[in-house]
Design an enzyme around this catalytic site. Structure first.
Site, PDB file in Angstrom:
ATOM      1  N   ARG A  30       0.888  -1.156   0.123  1.00  0.00           N
ATOM      2  CA  ARG A  30       0.092  -0.022   0.220  1.00  0.00           C
ATOM      3  C   ARG A  30       0.976   1.182  -0.025  1.00  0.00           C
ATOM      4  NH1 ARG A  30      -5.084  -2.274   3.623  1.00  0.00           N
ATOM      5  NH2 ARG A  30      -6.014  -3.023   1.765  1.00  0.00           N
ATOM      6  N   LYS A  82     -22.122 -15.617   0.006  1.00  0.00           N
ATOM      7  CA  LYS A  82     -23.527 -15.247   0.074  1.00  0.00           C
ATOM      8  C   LYS A  82     -24.063 -14.406  -1.148  1.00  0.00           C
ATOM      9  CE  LYS A  82     -24.151 -14.467   5.027  1.00  0.00           C
ATOM     10  NZ  LYS A  82     -23.796 -13.464   6.039  1.00  0.00           N
ATOM     11  N   GLY A 134     -10.281  -8.064  -2.352  1.00  0.00           N
ATOM     12  CA  GLY A 134     -10.699  -8.912  -1.132  1.00  0.00           C
ATOM     13  C   GLY A 134      -9.999 -10.307  -1.328  1.00  0.00           C
ATOM     14  N   GLY A 177     -14.475  -3.693  -0.491  1.00  0.00           N
ATOM     15  CA  GLY A 177     -15.724  -3.365  -0.476  1.00  0.00           C
ATOM     16  C   GLY A 177     -15.975  -1.789  -1.673  1.00  0.00           C
TER      17      GLY A 177
HETATM   18  P1  AMP Z   1     -16.904 -13.449   0.587  1.00  0.00           P
HETATM   19  O1  AMP Z   1     -16.504 -12.615   1.732  1.00  0.00           O
HETATM   20  O2  AMP Z   1     -18.655 -13.052   0.313  1.00  0.00           O
HETATM   21  O3  AMP Z   1     -16.385 -13.293  -0.714  1.00  0.00           O
HETATM   22  O4  AMP Z   1     -16.692 -15.089   0.800  1.00  0.00           O
HETATM   23  C1  AMP Z   1     -15.520 -15.603   1.096  1.00  0.00           C
HETATM   24  C2  AMP Z   1     -15.867 -16.780   1.946  1.00  0.00           C
HETATM   25  O5  AMP Z   1     -16.680 -17.687   1.429  1.00  0.00           O
HETATM   26  C3  AMP Z   1     -14.431 -17.402   2.309  1.00  0.00           C
HETATM   27  O6  AMP Z   1     -14.026 -17.387   3.479  1.00  0.00           O
HETATM   28  C4  AMP Z   1     -14.642 -18.820   1.712  1.00  0.00           C
HETATM   29  O7  AMP Z   1     -14.617 -19.921   2.485  1.00  0.00           O
HETATM   30  C5  AMP Z   1     -16.335 -18.837   1.727  1.00  0.00           C
HETATM   31  N1  AMP Z   1     -16.897 -19.822   1.070  1.00  0.00           N
HETATM   32  C6  AMP Z   1     -16.641 -19.979  -0.352  1.00  0.00           C
HETATM   33  N2  AMP Z   1     -17.241 -21.299  -1.091  1.00  0.00           N
HETATM   34  C7  AMP Z   1     -17.808 -21.845   0.198  1.00  0.00           C
HETATM   35  C8  AMP Z   1     -18.485 -22.896   0.265  1.00  0.00           C
HETATM   36  N3  AMP Z   1     -18.849 -23.830  -0.832  1.00  0.00           N
HETATM   37  N4  AMP Z   1     -19.253 -23.253   1.746  1.00  0.00           N
HETATM   38  C9  AMP Z   1     -18.741 -22.394   2.619  1.00  0.00           C
HETATM   39  N5  AMP Z   1     -18.169 -21.196   2.597  1.00  0.00           N
HETATM   40  C10 AMP Z   1     -17.642 -20.970   1.487  1.00  0.00           C
END
Ligand code: AMP
Length: 424
Positions: free
Chosen positions: A36, A223, A381, A404
């Site tokens: 950074r 999600k 991210g 974000g």
């Molecule tokens: P995000 O912050 O929404 O980008 O999500 C990232 C997180 O999603 C990571 O910590 C992954 O471990 C989790 N993740 C990805 N695929 C899966 C899955 N099939 N089941 C549970 N967690 C997941």
């Protein structure tokens, strides 16, 4: 980009207050990753070379508001500690002094550090700053007024500011005093973008507005609910939308598949149906995993050894949990990436923190690194971290510095830290 940059204004002899992102990882008072700092150097050097008085400001970590009247949000383990003790703790963990020292080494002794933000030391250091020199102010978030976008705090900061420069993309989605307020309240003669924000807007904005096709977006992560806006906006723009991660299971459910014990947002199934329909209407190819890596339970700890098997996506057993895309899907997604001329990727394909469940994410990262002549954009991210860890960083066109912020940008939202800058 329709916003003015530092190249559009005369900075000679001017106090340029630059919001940078010096939120660097630290361990025992030492900086563990200088990315950074390096990212901010082109803007800082340009301003120094063009005779500006460069006043830098940033946040670092999650400090207590030790310069405000009240110290808020005290953690349970610090309950009962005196103001002096909390101050010492926060300064030890979150002072920008180590960054100032490192920057001073890099910039050949031209940097001084102010031990406060708008106090006597900052005023004295700024007053003594000559053209071509740099002052780094102490951590902005030592004041709770920073995140509250307090008008008086903005006014005090603006004393150091003929020209406001925003070069912190990572916080551009926040309307804080230093990221938007100073310019919003019209407290300076010009408000412009630095090179880092300029590049983010040029590359990501260019891809969204005028992509070379085929344009493929790959979305993963935990999600659907976190990415509804992004999916909706990208469905208006891309030729193919590739879905991975736990998000996929909500779409499986929408298609009538069983998902076993996989993470699935039941209250978002109807929405997933709508998104599938929208893709069809817009003639966007929406790809879901054709096979899935499953296990009996989520790994605990997350990087623990785990026994997995591969099943077709419409045959996940009731007592199994989907944790990564399978090998057929890896191939399908890699081939899709190969044909693309513009690719944007945000979010892992599985539980990439686990060495057995990271294969889908690795396959996608590798496919992006192997494209020929395509514009490849990593939307910050986890995917940015994965690409860097795998050594593919220099193979990508652009790795966004904001998680974000880049998600909101992909959602089509105008970021406050960009909206507040002067139009060309
Ligand atoms: P995000 O912050 O929404 O980008 O999500 C990232 C997180 O999603 C990571 O910590 C992954 O471990 C989790 N993740 C990805 N695929 C899966 C899955 N099939 N089941 C549970 N967690 C997941």
């Amino acid at each position: 980009m329709n916003k003015k940059t530092i190249c559009d204004v005369d900075v000679k002899g001017k106090k340029c207050l630059v919001r940078v992102d010096f939120n660097v990882p630290m361990k025992d008072g030492k900086i563990t990753d200088e990315n950074r700092i390096n990212g901010a150097l082109p803007t800082i050097k340009y301003l120094m070379e063009h005779g500006a008085k460069v006043i830098l400001c940033s946040h670092l970590g999650r400090p207590y508001s030790i310069f405000s009247k009240e110290i808020k949000k005290i953690k349970p383990e610090d309950e009962g500690k005196s103001r002096e003790e909390l101050t010492a703790l926060t300064v030890k963990k979150c002072s920008l002094k180590p960054v100032a020292d490192r920057l001073n080494e890099i910039l050949g002794g031209k940097v001084t550090f102010a031990t406060d933000v708008i106090g006597e030391d900052a005023k004295a250091k700024v007053a003594a700053c000559k053209d071509g020199e740099v002052v780094l102010l102490e951590n902005l978030r030592f004041h709770s007024e920073e995140t509250k976008n307090d008008e008086n705090f903005c006014k005090a900061l603006a004393e150091f500011c003929d020209i406001y420069v925003n070069d912190a993309f990572g916080t551009a989605h926040r309307a804080h005093a230093s990221t938007a307020g100073i310019a919003q309240y019209g407290l300076c003669e010009a408000a412009v973008a630095g090179f880092l924000i300029g590049k983010e807007l040029d590359v990501m904005g260019g891809a969204l507005e005028n992509p070379v096709r085929p344009f493929v977006a790959i979305l993963g992560g935990a999600k659907v609910s976190d990415k509804i806006g992004v999916i909706n906006n990208l469905l208006e723009k891309v030729d193919t939308l590739v879905i991975g991660g736990a998000m996929a299971y909500t779409f499986f459910k929408a298609k009538g598949y069983g998902v076993g014990t996989s993470l699935c947002e039941l209250d978002k199934v109807d929405l997933a149906k709508e998104l599938l329909k929208k893709a069809e209407d817009k003639k966007v190819k929406l790809l879901l995993p054709v096979d899935t890596k499953v296990a009996a339970a989520f790994p605990d700890p997350i990087d623990a050894p785990i026994e997995v098997s591969v099943v077709a996506s419409n045959a996940i057993p009731d007592d199994m949990m989907g944790l990564d895309i399978g090998p057929e899907t890896q191939k399908l997604y890699a081939e899709t990436v190969k044909t693309a001329k513009t690719v944007i990727w945000n979010g892992p394909m599985g539980v990439f923190e686990n060495p057995v469940l990271c294969e889908g994410t690795v396959a996608v990262a590798k496919a992006l690194s192997e494209t020929e002549g395509a514009t490849t954009i990593i939307g910050g991210g986890d995917s940015a971290a994965a690409v860097k860890k795998l050594g593919f960083a220099d193979k990508m066109t652009h790795i966004s510095t904001g998680g974000g912020a880049s998600l909101e940008f992909l959602e089509g939202i105008e970021l406050p830290g960009v909206a507040c800058l002067d139009n060309k």
